[in-house]
Design a protein around this motif. Structure first.
Motif, PDB file in Angstrom:
ATOM      1  N   ASP A  34      -3.838   8.850   6.546  1.00  0.00           N
ATOM      2  CA  ASP A  34      -4.561   7.935   7.439  1.00  0.00           C
ATOM      3  C   ASP A  34      -4.255   6.465   7.153  1.00  0.00           C
ATOM      4  O   ASP A  34      -4.382   5.624   8.020  1.00  0.00           O
ATOM      5  CB  ASP A  34      -6.063   8.208   7.428  1.00  0.00           C
ATOM      6  N   MET A  35      -3.808   6.135   5.956  1.00  0.00           N
ATOM      7  CA  MET A  35      -3.389   4.773   5.580  1.00  0.00           C
ATOM      8  C   MET A  35      -4.470   3.729   5.887  1.00  0.00           C
ATOM      9  O   MET A  35      -4.183   2.616   6.305  1.00  0.00           O
ATOM     10  CB  MET A  35      -2.060   4.413   6.262  1.00  0.00           C
ATOM     11  N   GLU A  36      -5.708   4.112   5.666  1.00  0.00           N
ATOM     12  CA  GLU A  36      -6.846   3.251   5.994  1.00  0.00           C
ATOM     13  C   GLU A  36      -6.776   1.888   5.308  1.00  0.00           C
ATOM     14  O   GLU A  36      -7.049   0.859   5.930  1.00  0.00           O
ATOM     15  CB  GLU A  36      -8.147   3.977   5.621  1.00  0.00           C
ATOM     16  N   ASP A  37      -6.415   1.864   4.014  1.00  0.00           N
ATOM     17  CA  ASP A  37      -6.342   0.593   3.280  1.00  0.00           C
ATOM     18  C   ASP A  37      -5.283  -0.331   3.879  1.00  0.00           C
ATOM     19  O   ASP A  37      -5.487  -1.543   3.986  1.00  0.00           O
ATOM     20  CB  ASP A  37      -6.021   0.833   1.800  1.00  0.00           C
ATOM     21  N   PHE A  45       0.885  -1.164   0.000  1.00  0.00           N
ATOM     22  CA  PHE A  45       0.000   0.000   0.000  1.00  0.00           C
ATOM     23  C   PHE A  45       0.922   1.213   0.000  1.00  0.00           C
ATOM     24  O   PHE A  45       1.275   1.741   1.047  1.00  0.00           O
ATOM     25  CB  PHE A  45      -0.925  -0.005   1.230  1.00  0.00           C
ATOM     26  N   ASP A  46       1.357   1.606  -1.166  1.00  0.00           N
ATOM     27  CA  ASP A  46       2.416   2.608  -1.319  1.00  0.00           C
ATOM     28  C   ASP A  46       1.932   4.008  -0.940  1.00  0.00           C
ATOM     29  O   ASP A  46       1.012   4.544  -1.544  1.00  0.00           O
ATOM     30  CB  ASP A  46       2.908   2.597  -2.771  1.00  0.00           C
ATOM     31  N   VAL A  47       2.575   4.579   0.081  1.00  0.00           N
ATOM     32  CA  VAL A  47       2.285   5.968   0.451  1.00  0.00           C
ATOM     33  C   VAL A  47       3.528   6.835   0.268  1.00  0.00           C
ATOM     34  O   VAL A  47       3.584   7.960   0.745  1.00  0.00           O
ATOM     35  CB  VAL A  47       1.762   6.093   1.908  1.00  0.00           C
ATOM     36  N   GLY A  48       4.522   6.311  -0.420  1.00  0.00           N
ATOM     37  CA  GLY A  48       5.745   7.071  -0.664  1.00  0.00           C
ATOM     38  C   GLY A  48       6.740   6.933   0.471  1.00  0.00           C
ATOM     39  O   GLY A  48       6.450   6.369   1.510  1.00  0.00           O
ATOM     40  N   ASN A  49       7.930   7.451   0.242  1.00  0.00           N
ATOM     41  CA  ASN A  49       9.010   7.300   1.215  1.00  0.00           C
ATOM     42  C   ASN A  49       9.144   8.481   2.165  1.00  0.00           C
ATOM     43  O   ASN A  49      10.028   8.498   2.997  1.00  0.00           O
ATOM     44  CB  ASN A  49      10.339   7.058   0.492  1.00  0.00           C
ATOM     45  N   SER A  50       8.267   9.464   2.064  1.00  0.00           N
ATOM     46  CA  SER A  50       8.331  10.625   2.937  1.00  0.00           C
ATOM     47  C   SER A  50       7.766  10.283   4.322  1.00  0.00           C
ATOM     48  O   SER A  50       6.604   9.907   4.452  1.00  0.00           O
ATOM     49  CB  SER A  50       7.530  11.780   2.332  1.00  0.00           C
ATOM     50  N   VAL A  51       8.607  10.408   5.340  1.00  0.00           N
ATOM     51  CA  VAL A  51       8.181  10.117   6.709  1.00  0.00           C
ATOM     52  C   VAL A  51       7.032  11.037   7.118  1.00  0.00           C
ATOM     53  O   VAL A  51       6.072  10.609   7.761  1.00  0.00           O
ATOM     54  CB  VAL A  51       9.368  10.253   7.693  1.00  0.00           C
ATOM     55  N   ILE A  52       7.102  12.295   6.711  1.00  0.00           N
ATOM     56  CA  ILE A  52       6.046  13.258   7.053  1.00  0.00           C
ATOM     57  C   ILE A  52       4.730  12.831   6.410  1.00  0.00           C
ATOM     58  O   ILE A  52       3.682  12.827   7.057  1.00  0.00           O
ATOM     59  CB  ILE A  52       6.439  14.679   6.617  1.00  0.00           C
ATOM     60  N   ARG A  53       4.791  12.428   5.157  1.00  0.00           N
ATOM     61  CA  ARG A  53       3.567  11.985   4.479  1.00  0.00           C
ATOM     62  C   ARG A  53       3.005  10.732   5.142  1.00  0.00           C
ATOM     63  O   ARG A  53       1.799  10.589   5.329  1.00  0.00           O
ATOM     64  CB  ARG A  53       3.856  11.716   3.005  1.00  0.00           C
TER      65      ARG A  53
END
Length: 198
Positions: A94-97, A81-89
């Motif tokens: 919410d990363m619900e999936d 479930f790719d949300v990128g490598n940015s720690v802040i992001r």
């Protein structure tokens, strides 16, 4: 690839895997893939313990690295479930999936290992999908902001400075008191003796 754990924690994890094996395939869910995915699936294969290992990952780089390591293992699946490598992001998404994926499979798990992002929410989610006799492990449990979720598990204690175990089955009053005393001692050791050295 080895997990980022102490030798004692690795030993304890292995012992738990052997203990929950009752002659039938064991189902393991992990939030946050890494050395643990590679190392413990290898351990299970060598011990001839049948298993399924599902690792839910949010970082594309880790997903590629771990997937490559376990590519010949049909019993291990790494889901991205790719949300990128940015720690802040990662912190502010919410990363619900990512959190809800295990429940969406309709499966219950013998062991759940929380070692990725959104650990408090993953601990709460685990409560509904761990089997009655199953266990939930939290890595880096010494971080105070995870510990509000511990009360969801009537039977819980530390099994090392960084590794916590929770079960949903009820325990006696005496066992609850002993678990609380142990947690207090470990927290005190960590706060006053180990943390200043780090």
């Amino acid at each position: 690839m080895k997990p980022l754990m102490s030798l004692y924690e690795i030993f304890t994890f292995k012992r738990l895997l052997k203990k929950i094996y009752k002659g039938q395939k064991i189902d393991i869910l992990e939030w946050g893939s890494g050395g643990s995915t590679v190392y413990f699936t290898d351990f299970l294969r060598k011990k001839n313990i049948p298993y399924t290992w599902t690792s839910v990952e949010y970082n594309k780089g880790w997903h590629e690295k771990v997937s490559k390591e376990v590519s010949n293992d049909p019993d291990t699946k790494v889901v991205l479930f790719d949300v990128g490598n940015s720690v802040i992001r990662q912190r502010h998404t919410d990363m619900e999936d990512y959190i809800k994926y295990p429940k969406s499979t309709g499966q219950k798990f013998d062991l759940m290992f929380v070692d990725g992002r959104k650990r408090r929410r993953c601990l709460l989610e685990s409560r509904d999908i761990v089997k009655n006799e199953g266990v939930v492990l939290l890595h880096d449990a010494c971080r105070k902001y995870y510990q509000c979720s511990f009360r969801e598990y009537p039977n819980n204690t530390f099994i090392g400075l960084n590794l916590w175990i929770g079960r949903i089955n009820q325990v006696s009053f005496l066992r609850k008191i002993l678990n609380r005393c142990q947690r207090f001692i470990l927290e005190t050791l960590f706060m006053y003796f180990i943390r200043p050295v780090r």
